[in-house]
Scaffold this active site. Structure first.
Site, PDB file in Angstrom:
ATOM      1  N   ARG A  69     106.601  84.309  85.009  1.00  0.00           N
ATOM      2  CA  ARG A  69     106.775  85.162  83.824  1.00  0.00           C
ATOM      3  C   ARG A  69     106.836  84.396  82.504  1.00  0.00           C
ATOM      4  O   ARG A  69     106.745  84.995  81.439  1.00  0.00           O
ATOM      5  CB  ARG A  69     108.047  86.001  83.974  1.00  0.00           C
ATOM      6  CG  ARG A  69     109.297  85.157  84.056  1.00  0.00           C
ATOM      7  CD  ARG A  69     110.485  85.930  84.633  1.00  0.00           C
ATOM      8  NE  ARG A  69     111.679  85.093  84.703  1.00  0.00           N
ATOM      9  CZ  ARG A  69     111.905  84.160  85.616  1.00  0.00           C
ATOM     10  NH1 ARG A  69     111.005  83.904  86.543  1.00  0.00           N
ATOM     11  NH2 ARG A  69     113.001  83.451  85.597  1.00  0.00           N
ATOM     12  N   LYS A  84     112.033  73.150  78.044  1.00  0.00           N
ATOM     13  CA  LYS A  84     111.205  74.295  77.647  1.00  0.00           C
ATOM     14  C   LYS A  84     110.826  74.271  76.165  1.00  0.00           C
ATOM     15  O   LYS A  84     109.698  74.615  75.807  1.00  0.00           O
ATOM     16  CB  LYS A  84     111.937  75.591  77.985  1.00  0.00           C
ATOM     17  CG  LYS A  84     112.042  75.835  79.471  1.00  0.00           C
ATOM     18  CD  LYS A  84     112.731  77.159  79.759  1.00  0.00           C
ATOM     19  CE  LYS A  84     112.867  77.325  81.275  1.00  0.00           C
ATOM     20  NZ  LYS A  84     113.566  78.569  81.629  1.00  0.00           N
ATOM     21  N   ASP A 128     120.050  84.602  77.821  1.00  0.00           N
ATOM     22  CA  ASP A 128     120.251  85.031  79.209  1.00  0.00           C
ATOM     23  C   ASP A 128     121.687  85.452  79.483  1.00  0.00           C
ATOM     24  O   ASP A 128     122.065  85.600  80.638  1.00  0.00           O
ATOM     25  CB  ASP A 128     119.820  83.919  80.179  1.00  0.00           C
ATOM     26  CG  ASP A 128     120.666  82.661  80.036  1.00  0.00           C
ATOM     27  OD1 ASP A 128     121.561  82.633  79.174  1.00  0.00           O
ATOM     28  OD2 ASP A 128     120.434  81.701  80.791  1.00  0.00           O
ATOM     29  N   THR A 132     126.423  84.793  74.394  1.00  0.00           N
ATOM     30  CA  THR A 132     125.642  84.161  73.324  1.00  0.00           C
ATOM     31  C   THR A 132     124.968  85.228  72.462  1.00  0.00           C
ATOM     32  O   THR A 132     124.721  85.015  71.274  1.00  0.00           O
ATOM     33  CB  THR A 132     124.612  83.176  73.919  1.00  0.00           C
ATOM     34  OG1 THR A 132     125.242  82.412  74.941  1.00  0.00           O
ATOM     35  CG2 THR A 132     124.105  82.212  72.865  1.00  0.00           C
ATOM     36  N   CYS A 184     125.230  97.342  64.793  1.00  0.00           N
ATOM     37  CA  CYS A 184     125.020  96.004  65.356  1.00  0.00           C
ATOM     38  C   CYS A 184     125.155  96.073  66.880  1.00  0.00           C
ATOM     39  O   CYS A 184     125.426  97.140  67.440  1.00  0.00           O
ATOM     40  CB  CYS A 184     125.991  94.999  64.736  1.00  0.00           C
ATOM     41  SG  CYS A 184     127.656  95.034  65.414  1.00  0.00           S
ATOM     42  N   CYS A 187     128.359  97.476  68.128  1.00  0.00           N
ATOM     43  CA  CYS A 187     128.463  98.933  67.992  1.00  0.00           C
ATOM     44  C   CYS A 187     127.912  99.591  69.256  1.00  0.00           C
ATOM     45  O   CYS A 187     128.406 100.615  69.715  1.00  0.00           O
ATOM     46  CB  CYS A 187     127.647  99.432  66.813  1.00  0.00           C
ATOM     47  SG  CYS A 187     128.206  98.936  65.189  1.00  0.00           S
ATOM     48  N   CYS A 201     118.606  87.435  86.550  1.00  0.00           N
ATOM     49  CA  CYS A 201     117.248  87.271  87.088  1.00  0.00           C
ATOM     50  C   CYS A 201     117.256  86.450  88.369  1.00  0.00           C
ATOM     51  O   CYS A 201     116.389  86.589  89.215  1.00  0.00           O
ATOM     52  CB  CYS A 201     116.347  86.580  86.067  1.00  0.00           C
ATOM     53  SG  CYS A 201     115.932  87.629  84.681  1.00  0.00           S
ATOM     54  N   CYS A 261     133.880  99.171  64.510  1.00  0.00           N
ATOM     55  CA  CYS A 261     133.226  98.022  65.153  1.00  0.00           C
ATOM     56  C   CYS A 261     133.896  96.742  64.662  1.00  0.00           C
ATOM     57  O   CYS A 261     133.997  96.512  63.462  1.00  0.00           O
ATOM     58  CB  CYS A 261     131.737  97.982  64.812  1.00  0.00           C
ATOM     59  SG  CYS A 261     130.949  96.467  65.426  1.00  0.00           S
ATOM     60  N   CYS A 264     130.652  94.448  62.641  1.00  0.00           N
ATOM     61  CA  CYS A 264     129.970  94.813  61.392  1.00  0.00           C
ATOM     62  C   CYS A 264     130.835  95.647  60.457  1.00  0.00           C
ATOM     63  O   CYS A 264     130.537  95.757  59.273  1.00  0.00           O
ATOM     64  CB  CYS A 264     128.628  95.485  61.676  1.00  0.00           C
ATOM     65  SG  CYS A 264     128.710  97.131  62.359  1.00  0.00           S
TER      66      CYS A 264
HETATM   67 ZN   LIG Z   1     128.819  96.846  64.683  1.00  0.00          ZN
END
Ligand SMILES: [Zn+2]
Length: 364
Positions: A69, A84, A128, A132, A184, A187, A201, A261, A264
């Site tokens: 892939r 990579k 992934d 993060t 965001c 949210c 995966c 939130c 944001c």
């Molecule tokens: Zn937000």
């Protein structure tokens, strides 16, 4: 048309694109967060489209099981275990010599992401793990950078464009201030699921076309933003399952409407400040790294994780801990996982490698 734009003629025919849009693209910088499946499809398309500078950050090396892939890489890259980001840069140089590529081999975390994003006009998600992604979302909202979320697993995929309200004078500022800002990522998904509950995966597989569809959606959104066509950016969460023949679009963001939130609305950047997420400690002399969740909770279903990991080697588990032997290419790791999400990854003393093993086999 000037000769340097000739190769982009077909996309310049699109409404709102033109020579001006193309020049904007050539003057833009996109930060690709990860260059696995999503990132390699996106990088290839963005280079062909003529985004002038691509900054690619990825911590992994090419492996044989990536080739199904990850379209930028070949058998030689896998045989030589080329990082990579480096393999992507080499390949993209042959695709479009007008585009500059900066390759960074590193694990993205709260100590370095702001540095890598300096000068970027947009963040493109090829990550992934959710931790993060929250980090990228924090940075996007804090800096006023567009962030194009994408994720694919099994035969499913999701994508969403985050346009924060605050900006630093980017080309799309006027449109965003004109009411085009979006919710965001937090949210949409307020909290990360407990470790070990999300498929990865490496545990449930992935079909390349789900990845390609999500990445191509991300590329279209990126091109809209960078050419100044912010009013055309999607306002909904794309959700697809190619095995079940479903393509849905949701309007999300309850926390955006209710104003609570944490990111944001309240502007608490917990992931960027390093107060949320996991920490890694190298265990000296043991060839092992401990990963610890900053907000620990007793939530991990060790039995379920054990069931998923049995295909990779021997697994033992009880109510207190799980221990799994994993063969990953030519490397062997031992994962010890506790109910609060704490893990010890044996077989490496490098934090980024341990995080990668955790993201692949435990999931976050
Ligand atoms: Zn937000």
């Amino acid at each position: 048309m000037s000769p340097d734009l000739a190769r982009y003629h077909r996309q310049m025919l699109l409404p709102g694109f033109g020579e001006e849009g193309q020049r904007r693209l050539l003057g833009s910088t996109a930060l690709l967060l990860g260059c696995g499946a999503l990132g390699s499809v996106a990088a290839d398309m963005l280079a062909r489209a003529g985004v002038g500078h691509l900054v690619i950050v990825d911590r992994d090396v090419v492996e044989l099981t990536n080739l199904q892939r990850q379209v930028l890489f070949d058998e030689d890259d896998a045989a030589r275990a080329v990082p990579k980001a480096v393999a992507a840069k080499r390949r993209l140089a042959t695709v479009n010599s007008q585009v500059r590529v900066t390759a960074i081999v590193d694990d993205l975390n709260h100590t370095n992401i702001e540095r890598y994003a300096a000068g970027a006009d947009i963040l493109v998600d090829g990550l992934d793990n959710i931790e993060t992604r929250y980090l990228a979302n924090d940075l996007a909202v804090k800096m006023g950078l567009p962030y194009i979320y994408g994720a694919a697993i099994g035969s499913t995929g999701m994508a969403f464009s985050v346009l924060p309200h605050t900006t630093l004078g980017k080309p799309w500022e006027t449109a965003a201030k004109g009411g085009l800002a979006t919710p965001c990522l937090r949210c949409l998904f307020a909290e990360a699921p407990p470790p070990g509950t999300s498929p990865t995966c490496d545990t449930v597989g992935v079909i390349s076309s789900a990845v390609a569809m999500v990445a191509n959606f991300q590329v279209a959104e990126t091109l809209k933003v960078l050419t100044g066509n912010v009013d055309r950016v999607s306002r909904t969460l794309l959700n697809l399952d190619l095995w079940e023949n479903e393509i849905l679009q949701f309007k999300g963001g309850d926390a955006y409407d209710s104003g609570d939130c944490p990111c944001c609305k309240l502007r608490h950047f917990e992931y960027l400040d390093g107060r949320a997420g996991s920490s890694a400690t190298t265990l000296c002399g043991r060839n092992a790294v401990q990963l610890r969740q900053r907000q620990e909770e007793q939530g991990v279903d060790l039995g379920a994780v054990a069931g998923r990991l049995r295909g990779y080697g021997p697994v033992t588990s009880n109510e207190f801990m799980l221990r799994a032997q994993i063969t990953d290419g030519d490397r062997n790791y031992e994962i010890t996982l506790f109910p609060n999400g704490r893990a010890i990854i044996k077989g490496t003393d490098v934090a980024s490698v341990a995080r990668a093993v955790y993201a692949r086999y435990v999931g976050s």
